[in-house]
Design an enzyme around this catalytic site. Structure first.
Site, short mmCIF file in Angstrom:
data_model
loop_
_atom_site.label_atom_id
_atom_site.label_comp_id
_atom_site.label_asym_id
_atom_site.label_seq_id
_atom_site.Cartn_x
_atom_site.Cartn_y
_atom_site.Cartn_z
N HIS A 72 -10.05 0.18 2.77
CA HIS A 72 -9.67 1.54 3.19
C HIS A 72 -10.91 2.37 3.56
O HIS A 72 -10.88 3.12 4.52
CB HIS A 72 -8.91 2.26 2.07
CG HIS A 72 -7.45 2.04 2.07
ND1 HIS A 72 -6.61 2.50 3.05
CD2 HIS A 72 -6.64 1.40 1.18
CE1 HIS A 72 -5.36 2.16 2.79
NE2 HIS A 72 -5.36 1.48 1.64
N HIS B 127 -9.18 -4.34 -1.64
CA HIS B 127 -8.18 -3.59 -0.86
C HIS B 127 -8.65 -2.15 -0.65
O HIS B 127 -8.63 -1.64 0.47
CB HIS B 127 -6.83 -3.62 -1.58
CG HIS B 127 -5.76 -2.85 -0.88
ND1 HIS B 127 -4.79 -3.47 -0.11
CD2 HIS B 127 -5.49 -1.52 -0.82
CE1 HIS B 127 -3.99 -2.53 0.40
NE2 HIS B 127 -4.39 -1.34 -0.03
N GLU B 128 -9.07 -1.50 -1.74
CA GLU B 128 -9.48 -0.10 -1.63
C GLU B 128 -10.76 0.05 -0.82
O GLU B 128 -10.91 1.01 -0.05
CB GLU B 128 -9.64 0.53 -3.02
CG GLU B 128 -8.38 0.49 -3.87
CD GLU B 128 -7.09 0.90 -3.16
OE1 GLU B 128 -7.14 1.72 -2.22
OE2 GLU B 128 -6.02 0.38 -3.54
N CYS C 286 0.86 -1.18 0.00
CA CYS C 286 0.00 0.00 0.00
C CYS C 286 0.90 1.24 0.00
O CYS C 286 1.90 1.27 0.72
CB CYS C 286 -0.89 -0.02 1.25
SG CYS C 286 -2.03 1.36 1.35
#
Length: 137
Positions: A131, A127-128, A86
Protein backbone atom coordinates in the site's frame (compact mmCIF):
# COMPACT_ATOMS: atom_id res chain seq x y z
CA UNK A 1 -9.52 8.75 16.54
CA UNK A 2 -11.17 6.15 14.32
CA UNK A 3 -11.18 7.29 10.71
CA UNK A 4 -13.24 6.04 7.76
CA UNK A 5 -11.58 3.59 5.35
CA UNK A 6 -10.58 5.17 2.02
CA UNK A 7 -11.79 3.29 -1.06
CA UNK A 8 -10.64 5.74 -3.76
CA UNK A 9 -8.20 3.74 -5.92
CA UNK A 10 -6.57 6.90 -7.32
CA UNK A 11 -5.67 8.04 -3.79
CA UNK A 12 -4.63 4.52 -2.77
CA UNK A 13 -2.39 4.31 -5.84
CA UNK A 14 -0.13 7.14 -4.62
CA UNK A 15 3.27 6.38 -3.15
CA UNK A 16 3.65 7.40 0.51
CA UNK A 17 6.05 10.08 1.70
CA UNK A 18 8.37 9.85 4.68
CA UNK A 19 6.72 10.21 8.09
CA UNK A 20 8.14 12.44 10.83
CA UNK A 21 7.36 12.98 14.49
CA UNK A 22 4.73 15.51 13.32
CA UNK A 23 2.77 12.50 11.98
CA UNK A 24 2.31 10.77 15.35
CA UNK A 25 -1.41 11.64 15.32
CA UNK A 26 -1.81 9.78 12.01
CA UNK A 27 -0.04 6.78 13.55
CA UNK A 28 -2.35 6.82 16.57
CA UNK A 29 -5.43 7.21 14.35
CA UNK A 30 -4.20 4.29 12.24
CA UNK A 31 -3.83 2.15 15.36
CA UNK A 32 -7.26 3.22 16.68
CA UNK A 33 -8.85 2.40 13.32
CA UNK A 34 -7.11 -1.00 13.17
CA UNK A 35 -8.32 -1.91 16.66
CA UNK A 36 -11.87 -0.83 15.77
CA UNK A 37 -11.84 -3.27 12.81
CA UNK A 38 -10.22 -6.15 14.75
CA UNK A 39 -12.88 -8.66 13.75
CA UNK A 40 -12.07 -8.43 10.04
CA UNK A 41 -8.71 -6.64 9.75
CA UNK A 42 -5.12 -7.46 10.74
CA UNK A 43 -3.28 -4.52 9.22
CA UNK A 44 -3.71 -1.04 7.76
CA UNK A 45 -1.56 1.43 5.84
CA UNK A 46 -1.89 5.17 6.41
CA UNK A 47 -3.32 5.81 2.93
CA UNK A 48 -6.28 3.65 3.91
CA UNK A 49 -7.30 6.39 6.39
CA UNK A 50 -6.44 9.34 4.15
CA UNK A 51 -2.80 10.03 5.10
CA UNK A 52 0.00 10.13 2.53
CA UNK A 53 2.72 9.14 5.02
CA UNK A 54 4.74 5.90 5.27
CA UNK A 55 3.03 4.41 8.32
CA UNK A 56 1.54 0.96 8.83
CA UNK A 57 -0.28 -0.63 11.77
CA UNK A 58 -0.33 -4.40 12.15
CA UNK A 59 -1.14 -7.15 14.56
CA UNK A 60 1.89 -9.22 15.52
CA UNK A 61 -0.02 -12.01 17.21
CA UNK A 62 -2.30 -10.25 19.70
CA UNK A 63 -0.14 -7.12 19.89
CA UNK A 64 -1.07 -4.15 17.70
CA UNK A 65 1.89 -2.01 16.67
CA UNK A 66 2.70 0.99 14.48
CA UNK A 67 5.71 1.09 12.16
CA UNK A 68 6.87 4.44 10.75
CA UNK A 69 8.91 4.48 7.54
CA UNK A 70 9.21 0.69 7.24
CA UNK A 71 11.63 -0.76 4.71
CA UNK A 72 12.13 -4.44 3.91
CA UNK A 73 15.87 -5.04 4.10
CA UNK A 74 15.92 -8.82 3.64
CA UNK A 75 13.53 -11.67 2.95
CA UNK A 76 13.40 -15.43 2.84
CA UNK A 77 14.65 -17.22 -0.26
CA UNK A 78 11.30 -19.02 -0.39
CA UNK A 79 7.85 -17.64 -1.11
CA UNK A 80 4.31 -18.92 -1.47
CA UNK A 81 1.05 -18.10 -3.22
CA UNK A 82 -1.55 -16.36 -1.08
CA UNK A 83 -4.99 -14.86 -1.52
CA UNK A 84 -5.67 -11.63 0.34
CA UNK A 85 -8.55 -9.32 1.06
CA UNK A 86 -8.43 -5.62 1.87
CA UNK A 87 -10.83 -3.26 3.64
CA UNK A 88 -10.31 -0.71 0.85
CA UNK A 89 -11.17 -3.12 -1.98
CA UNK A 90 -13.94 -5.66 -2.53
CA UNK A 91 -13.07 -9.33 -2.93
CA UNK A 92 -9.87 -11.29 -2.60
CA UNK A 93 -6.84 -11.32 -4.90
CA UNK A 94 -3.93 -13.67 -5.49
CA UNK A 95 -0.40 -12.57 -4.68
CA UNK A 96 3.01 -14.02 -3.85
CA UNK A 97 4.59 -13.53 -0.41
CA UNK A 98 7.91 -14.31 1.27
CA UNK A 99 7.95 -16.65 4.27
CA UNK A 100 9.72 -14.01 6.38
CA UNK A 101 10.81 -10.41 5.97
CA UNK A 102 13.30 -8.33 7.88
CA UNK A 103 12.13 -4.76 8.35
CA UNK A 104 13.86 -1.58 9.48
CA UNK A 105 11.40 0.96 10.85
CA UNK A 106 10.92 3.66 13.43
CA UNK A 107 8.76 3.07 16.50
CA UNK A 108 6.26 5.50 18.06
CA UNK A 109 9.17 7.46 19.60
CA UNK A 110 10.94 7.48 16.22
CA UNK A 111 13.71 5.23 17.50
CA UNK A 112 15.19 3.00 14.80
CA UNK A 113 14.27 -0.68 15.08
CA UNK A 114 14.83 -3.85 13.11
CA UNK A 115 12.62 -6.92 13.32
CA UNK A 116 12.14 -10.18 11.45
CA UNK A 117 8.47 -10.96 10.88
CA UNK A 118 7.53 -14.56 10.10
CA UNK A 119 4.52 -16.46 8.83
CA UNK A 120 1.18 -14.69 8.70
CA UNK A 121 2.58 -11.53 10.29
CA UNK A 122 5.15 -11.31 7.47
CA UNK A 123 2.28 -11.57 4.99
CA UNK A 124 0.45 -8.71 6.72
CA UNK A 125 3.56 -6.52 6.67
CA UNK A 126 4.14 -7.17 2.96
CA UNK A 127 0.51 -6.34 2.12
CA UNK A 128 0.59 -3.06 4.03
CA UNK A 129 3.97 -2.09 2.63
CA UNK A 130 2.59 -2.66 -0.87
CA UNK A 131 0.00 0.00 0.00
CA UNK A 132 2.81 2.43 0.83
CA UNK A 133 4.15 1.91 -2.69
CA UNK A 134 0.69 2.48 -4.22
CA UNK A 135 0.33 -1.22 -5.07
CA UNK A 136 -3.21 -2.51 -4.62
CA UNK A 137 -3.73 -6.18 -3.80
Amino acid sequence: MIRPIVKDILFLGRKAGRASSKDRADGQDLLDTLVSHRENCVGLAANMIGSTKAIIAIYDGEKAMVLYNPVITNHSPTSYDAEEGCLSLAGRRPCRRYDWVEVKYEDESFHKKKHRFKGFTAEIVQHEMDHLEGILI
